[in-house]
Design an enzyme around this catalytic site. Structure first.
Site, PDB file in Angstrom:
ATOM      1  N   HIS A 160     -88.427 -82.072  16.814  1.00 16.70           N
ATOM      2  CA  HIS A 160     -87.754 -80.781  16.597  1.00 16.70           C
ATOM      3  C   HIS A 160     -87.777 -79.908  17.855  1.00 16.70           C
ATOM      4  CE1 HIS A 160     -87.849 -81.671  12.286  1.00 16.70           C
ATOM      5  NE2 HIS A 160     -88.915 -82.364  12.655  1.00 16.70           N
ATOM      6  N   GLY A 209     -87.718 -74.186  10.245  1.00 13.85           N
ATOM      7  CA  GLY A 209     -89.151 -74.501  10.295  1.00 13.85           C
ATOM      8  C   GLY A 209     -89.481 -75.767   9.543  1.00 13.85           C
ATOM      9  N   GLU A 221     -91.408 -79.421  12.871  1.00 10.74           N
ATOM     10  CA  GLU A 221     -90.996 -78.150  13.483  1.00 10.74           C
ATOM     11  C   GLU A 221     -92.107 -77.128  13.260  1.00 10.74           C
ATOM     12  OE1 GLU A 221     -89.931 -76.407  15.634  1.00 10.74           O
ATOM     13  OE2 GLU A 221     -87.752 -76.428  15.374  1.00 10.74           O
ATOM     14  N   ARG A 222     -92.178 -76.131  14.151  1.00  6.12           N
ATOM     15  CA  ARG A 222     -93.205 -75.121  13.920  1.00  6.12           C
ATOM     16  C   ARG A 222     -92.889 -74.368  12.626  1.00  6.12           C
ATOM     17  NH1 ARG A 222     -92.760 -69.737  16.798  1.00  6.12           N
ATOM     18  NH2 ARG A 222     -90.774 -69.861  17.821  1.00  6.12           N
ATOM     19  N   ASN A 282     -79.106 -75.618  10.477  1.00  7.55           N
ATOM     20  CA  ASN A 282     -78.610 -75.231  11.818  1.00  7.55           C
ATOM     21  C   ASN A 282     -77.186 -74.719  11.661  1.00  7.55           C
ATOM     22  OD1 ASN A 282     -80.137 -78.084  13.449  1.00  7.55           O
ATOM     23  ND2 ASN A 282     -80.892 -75.982  13.429  1.00  7.55           N
ATOM     24  N   ARG A 291     -84.452 -84.483  20.071  1.00  6.25           N
ATOM     25  CA  ARG A 291     -84.409 -83.450  19.037  1.00  6.25           C
ATOM     26  C   ARG A 291     -83.360 -83.914  18.013  1.00  6.25           C
ATOM     27  NH1 ARG A 291     -82.018 -77.307  19.110  1.00  6.25           N
ATOM     28  NH2 ARG A 291     -82.517 -76.918  16.918  1.00  6.25           N
ATOM     29  N   HIS A 292     -83.678 -83.728  16.735  1.00  5.09           N
ATOM     30  CA  HIS A 292     -82.744 -84.186  15.684  1.00  5.09           C
ATOM     31  C   HIS A 292     -81.341 -83.608  15.886  1.00  5.09           C
ATOM     32  CE1 HIS A 292     -82.707 -80.230  13.788  1.00  5.09           C
ATOM     33  NE2 HIS A 292     -83.990 -80.170  14.079  1.00  5.09           N
ATOM     34  N   GLY A 293     -80.363 -84.278  15.281  1.00  6.19           N
ATOM     35  CA  GLY A 293     -78.992 -83.765  15.299  1.00  6.19           C
ATOM     36  C   GLY A 293     -78.876 -82.496  14.455  1.00  6.19           C
ATOM     37  N   GLU A 294     -77.707 -81.915  14.471  1.00 12.83           N
ATOM     38  CA  GLU A 294     -77.509 -80.655  13.725  1.00 12.83           C
ATOM     39  C   GLU A 294     -77.875 -80.834  12.247  1.00 12.83           C
ATOM     40  OE1 GLU A 294     -73.773 -77.722  13.579  1.00 12.83           O
ATOM     41  OE2 GLU A 294     -73.717 -79.315  12.048  1.00 12.83           O
ATOM     42  N   ASN A 309     -88.979 -76.983  18.572  1.00 12.43           N
ATOM     43  CA  ASN A 309     -90.225 -76.377  19.056  1.00 12.43           C
ATOM     44  C   ASN A 309     -91.370 -77.368  19.200  1.00 12.43           C
ATOM     45  OD1 ASN A 309     -89.455 -73.487  19.371  1.00 12.43           O
ATOM     46  ND2 ASN A 309     -88.840 -73.805  17.245  1.00 12.43           N
ATOM     47  N   ARG A 361     -84.677 -84.713   8.697  1.00 10.86           N
ATOM     48  CA  ARG A 361     -83.673 -84.595   9.766  1.00 10.86           C
ATOM     49  C   ARG A 361     -84.095 -85.371  11.016  1.00 10.86           C
ATOM     50  NH1 ARG A 361     -86.224 -79.570   8.972  1.00 10.86           N
ATOM     51  NH2 ARG A 361     -86.815 -78.300  10.786  1.00 10.86           N
ATOM     52  N   MET A 408     -78.222 -79.124   8.203  1.00  4.96           N
ATOM     53  CA  MET A 408     -77.377 -78.255   7.368  1.00  4.96           C
ATOM     54  C   MET A 408     -77.785 -76.790   7.476  1.00  4.96           C
ATOM     55  SD  MET A 408     -76.645 -80.784   4.154  1.00  4.96           S
ATOM     56  CE  MET A 408     -75.292 -79.852   3.450  1.00  4.96           C
TER      57      MET A 408
END
Ligand SMILES: O=C(O)[C@@H](CO)OP(=O)(O)O
Length: 345
Positions: free
Chosen positions: A273, A113, A203-204, A106, A99-102, A275, A149, A104
């Site tokens: 991502h 999304g 991402e969803r 997040n 899963r991508h890092g944090e 989801n 991301r 902006m």
């Protein structure tokens, strides 16, 4: 796969007097380890036979508990593994999910999304750390979503890989884009890792929640309603995708495009991502729609699966180089790591 606990192996390895930081154990096979504050870090790949070879003198004292790792059962490992990055002789392959890092958003606690936002500095650091965890695992192809991301995460992670192949994005958006990004050296091509970007791994789509603050939305609609939008399997947020709808395109993409690559022996990394990866993990781990509700993925923590004879075997997250834990590779992965040790140390 029947996993045996590390504890069983530790007993035997402790009795081995070792002359180096890598070698073959007569009973338990390939071992490689580096010094940590208490004893040694050890990676165990099961190979029968052989003898130790040495780099420097030391005694093998392994400190680990049974709960820290499991050892791959040799009986389920393929018999003809080689040390090449891409091994066509067996159907075993590594699958890394990140899963991508944090991002902006997040950081700002906004529903993101399909809005295309970059990583924060912390996200960049997480991606680099993720790369360190997988720096000994072969990667032949990378799949990312179409969102920056995930792409940043994949690229940053690969800066840490010991093999130093160069991830190169495949451009197929037009015939011209494909033609203009060709590589004309076979040698250079061999040192590249193709990166395929696919919107299906996005991402969803969060519908009318995109851009809203998560806390403010919970205050307005109630935390139960928001939790239902965020984590239920088949209830979509207003005008957005449910996890089920997201799975329809993400899992379809995985089975149509990625699984055949794994079946041909290619080692794959997917950067995507929360989801889209939850839906893929639901497929890999055969989770029910109830079980997936409580599945949460941390940013920037890679997860390793072994694809073997059509089955996905969950291996957890490879440890960071600084962690004094034990991690067991498959025979093939242990050989790959040994090859890297021989090439670069
Ligand atoms: O906002 C989003 O796109 C996702 C991931 O960050 O949030 P959630 O955890 O609610 O699925």
């Amino acid at each position: 796969m029947a996993a045996t606990t590390l504890y069983q192996s530790v007993g035997t390895l402790q009795s081995c007097r070792n002359n180096g930081n890598s070698g073959l154990c007569p009973d338990y096979g390939h071992v490689s380890f580096r010094s940590v504050s208490k004893g040694f870090k050890v990676d165990v790949g099961l190979l029968r036979g052989g003898s130790f070879f040495s780099r420097k003198r030391s005694t093998c004292v392994i400190q680990a508990s049974a709960s820290q790792a499991t050892v791959f059962d040799e009986a389920s490992a393929p018999s003809s593994a080689t040390t090449s990055d891409s091994n066509k002789k067996t159907s075993e392959a590594a699958l890394i999910l990140i899963r991508h890092g944090e991002s902006m958003w997040n950081e700002k606690n906004l529903f993101t999304g399909c809005v295309d936002v970059p990583l924060t500095t912390k996200g960049v650091e997480e991606a680099v750390e993720a790369g360190k965890r997988i720096s000994n695992i072969p990667v032949d192809m990378i799949y990312t979503s179409a969102l920056i991301r995930a792409q940043m995460t994949a690229m940053l992670a690969m800066t840490q890989h010991r093999r130093k192949k160069v991830p190169t994005i495949i451009h197929e958006e037009s015939e011209q884009a494909g033609a203009w990004s060709q590589i004309f050296s076979e040698d250079t091509n061999m040192q590249c890792i193709p990166v395929v970007t696919a919107w299906q791994l996005n991402e969803r789509m969060y519908g009318e929640l995109q851009g809203l603050n998560k806390q403010e939305t919970a205050d307005k609609y109630g935390s139960e309603q928001v939790h239902e939008w965020r984590r239920s399997y088949d209830i979509p947020p207003p005008n957005g995708e449910s996890l089920e709808m997201c799975a329809e395109r993400a899992v379809a993409y995985f089975t149509e495009h990625i699984e055949p690559q794994l079946a041909s022996g290619k080692n794959i990394m997917i950067a995507a991502h929360g989801n889209s990866l939850r839906s893929i993990i639901m497929y890999l781990d055969k989770l029910t729609s109830q079980e997936v509700i409580s599945l949460e993925l941390a940013t920037g923590i890679p997860m390793l699966y072994i694809f073997n004879e059509g089955r996905f075997i969950r291996r957890g997250s490879p440890p960071a180089p600084t962690e004094a834990t034990v991690y067991a590779y498959t025979k093939k992965l242990a050989q790959y790591r040994q090859k890297l040790d021989d090439m670069f140390e």
